[in-house]
Design a protein around this motif. Sequence first.
Motif, PDB file in Angstrom:
ATOM      1  N   GLY A   1      -7.998 -41.814   2.480  1.00 24.93           N
ATOM      2  CA  GLY A   1      -7.388 -40.879   3.420  1.00 24.93           C
ATOM      3  C   GLY A   1      -7.341 -39.467   2.871  1.00 24.93           C
ATOM      4  O   GLY A   1      -7.576 -38.488   3.607  1.00 24.93           O
ATOM      5  N   ALA A   2      -7.045 -39.345   1.567  1.00 22.11           N
ATOM      6  CA  ALA A   2      -6.996 -38.021   0.946  1.00 22.11           C
ATOM      7  C   ALA A   2      -8.372 -37.356   0.970  1.00 22.11           C
ATOM      8  O   ALA A   2      -8.489 -36.155   1.254  1.00 22.11           O
ATOM      9  CB  ALA A   2      -6.492 -38.141  -0.489  1.00 22.11           C
ATOM     10  N   ILE A   3      -9.414 -38.139   0.694  1.00 25.50           N
ATOM     11  CA  ILE A   3     -10.777 -37.600   0.735  1.00 25.50           C
ATOM     12  C   ILE A   3     -11.116 -37.115   2.144  1.00 25.50           C
ATOM     13  O   ILE A   3     -11.673 -36.028   2.328  1.00 25.50           O
ATOM     14  CB  ILE A   3     -11.791 -38.659   0.268  1.00 25.50           C
ATOM     15  CG1 ILE A   3     -11.620 -38.941  -1.229  1.00 25.50           C
ATOM     16  CG2 ILE A   3     -13.229 -38.228   0.575  1.00 25.50           C
ATOM     17  CD1 ILE A   3     -12.376 -40.168  -1.728  1.00 25.50           C
ATOM     18  N   ALA A   4     -10.769 -37.917   3.130  1.00 24.33           N
ATOM     19  CA  ALA A   4     -11.039 -37.528   4.522  1.00 24.33           C
ATOM     20  C   ALA A   4     -10.351 -36.209   4.862  1.00 24.33           C
ATOM     21  O   ALA A   4     -10.973 -35.292   5.413  1.00 24.33           O
ATOM     22  CB  ALA A   4     -10.580 -38.636   5.467  1.00 24.33           C
ATOM     23  N   HIS A   5      -9.079 -36.102   4.526  1.00 27.65           N
ATOM     24  CA  HIS A   5      -8.320 -34.907   4.899  1.00 27.65           C
ATOM     25  C   HIS A   5      -8.744 -33.678   4.111  1.00 27.65           C
ATOM     26  O   HIS A   5      -8.675 -32.553   4.620  1.00 27.65           O
ATOM     27  CB  HIS A   5      -6.822 -35.175   4.743  1.00 27.65           C
ATOM     28  CG  HIS A   5      -6.262 -35.959   5.881  1.00 27.65           C
ATOM     29  ND1 HIS A   5      -4.926 -35.973   6.209  1.00 27.65           N
ATOM     30  CD2 HIS A   5      -6.859 -36.749   6.806  1.00 27.65           C
ATOM     31  CE1 HIS A   5      -4.720 -36.746   7.264  1.00 27.65           C
ATOM     32  NE2 HIS A   5      -5.891 -37.236   7.634  1.00 27.65           N
ATOM     33  N   GLU A   6      -9.189 -33.874   2.867  1.00 26.88           N
ATOM     34  CA  GLU A   6      -9.704 -32.746   2.081  1.00 26.88           C
ATOM     35  C   GLU A   6     -10.905 -32.096   2.762  1.00 26.88           C
ATOM     36  O   GLU A   6     -11.152 -30.894   2.607  1.00 26.88           O
ATOM     37  CB  GLU A   6     -10.125 -33.231   0.686  1.00 26.88           C
ATOM     38  CG  GLU A   6      -8.963 -33.475  -0.265  1.00 26.88           C
ATOM     39  CD  GLU A   6      -9.404 -34.215  -1.529  1.00 26.88           C
ATOM     40  OE1 GLU A   6     -10.642 -34.321  -1.750  1.00 26.88           O
ATOM     41  OE2 GLU A   6      -8.535 -34.708  -2.263  1.00 26.88           O
ATOM     42  N   HIS A   7     -11.635 -32.927   3.517  1.00 30.77           N
ATOM     43  CA  HIS A   7     -12.841 -32.425   4.197  1.00 30.77           C
ATOM     44  C   HIS A   7     -12.603 -32.172   5.690  1.00 30.77           C
ATOM     45  O   HIS A   7     -13.562 -31.922   6.434  1.00 30.77           O
ATOM     46  CB  HIS A   7     -13.991 -33.433   4.015  1.00 30.77           C
ATOM     47  CG  HIS A   7     -14.494 -33.516   2.607  1.00 30.77           C
ATOM     48  ND1 HIS A   7     -13.881 -34.285   1.636  1.00 30.77           N
ATOM     49  CD2 HIS A   7     -15.560 -32.915   1.998  1.00 30.77           C
ATOM     50  CE1 HIS A   7     -14.543 -34.174   0.507  1.00 30.77           C
ATOM     51  NE2 HIS A   7     -15.562 -33.352   0.683  1.00 30.77           N
TER      52      HIS A   7
END
Length: 393
Positions: free
Chosen positions: A164-170
Amino acid sequence: MGRFIYLDNAATTKTAPEVVEAMLPYFTEKFGNPSSVYGFAAANKDVITAQRDIIARALGAKSSEIYFTAGGSESDNWALKATAEAYGHKGKHIITTKIEHHAILHTGEYLESKGFDVTYLDVDEDGVVKLEELKNAIRPDTILISVMYANNEIGTIQPIKEIGAIAHEHGILFHTDAVQAFGQVPINVDECHIDMLSASGHKLNGPKGIGFLYIRTGVKIRSFVHGGAQERKRRAGTENVPGIVGLGTAADRAVKTMEERSARETALRDYMIERVQKEIPYCRLNGHKTDRLPNNANFSFRFIEGESLLIMLDMKGICASSGSACTSGSLDPSHVLLAIGLPHEIAHGSLRLTLSDETTKEDIDYVIDNLKEIVEHLRKMSPLYEDFVKKNS
């Protein structure tokens, strides 16, 4: 009737007595349509809101972010198709994994036929998504990442918070199919950066035909069913009040018992895994050894075929399921087992055992004692096993 042991709780669960009791009045004396204006029926609106509140609290979400559906498959379809429709102008790329439920995989194939590009990520031998490969798959036109919280076959729990963190970072939306996880493990949508989440009632001792989709405030997901103002105009159709009450009651029950139930089921699961691995040769545990659902154990037994194993277990009063898809009329083994690297001949000899809060140690011992005999019997009839023994004697 002889002994009956049900170890297929990943497929469906028995509806809990208190859930049935809570639902019954809404089939009879409280049968009103919540959309009607008179008090008798309109009172059911408040009942629906109360269930929405229960589910929202279980996720650390807002009540207004919970939308009732007919189950997990509908919720998965809604999340992917509506995202594609609403955000397709920004990009046509979606990322998911090779081990998702078919409600995701087949929806992905449908979207590909509509011009979208779907990346199906590999997983490691334990069924875990590789975070570096996820990062490398992201493109400027990626609009959605969908990764299941826990796998329905092998029980592996994904690093959802990191994904989820990776998704939101992008700046990418993140959906998770939590059909197997909701009610089994603690979930907080904010901590895990989840934008959408699917769940189903019948996996947590609730009724069939009811589920929900969590949609984070601000996510511009469009209506999935048209024809009425229900579910804040996003999912038309007269509300399934008995089902919603059952889902809310089951969710409340699951949250309140989760810690104790999880500890008990994990201990039983580990006892079962230890006995099987110690007492049945040429067997493999599928899925992550520790990061797995508390009630799930999936084994592959070399030199046997899963369908025969299931039939013989059934004759002993034991309900289980196989990693082999042959039971559904296909000659192909499970896509999940192939994705974690099992060859066809081993994937075909797989068995999934999923416990409930009613499963006892005596049940486990009975199952394993019979499983040992059945596996030995089937191997004696196997030319592959005979050849193996000759080569290694």
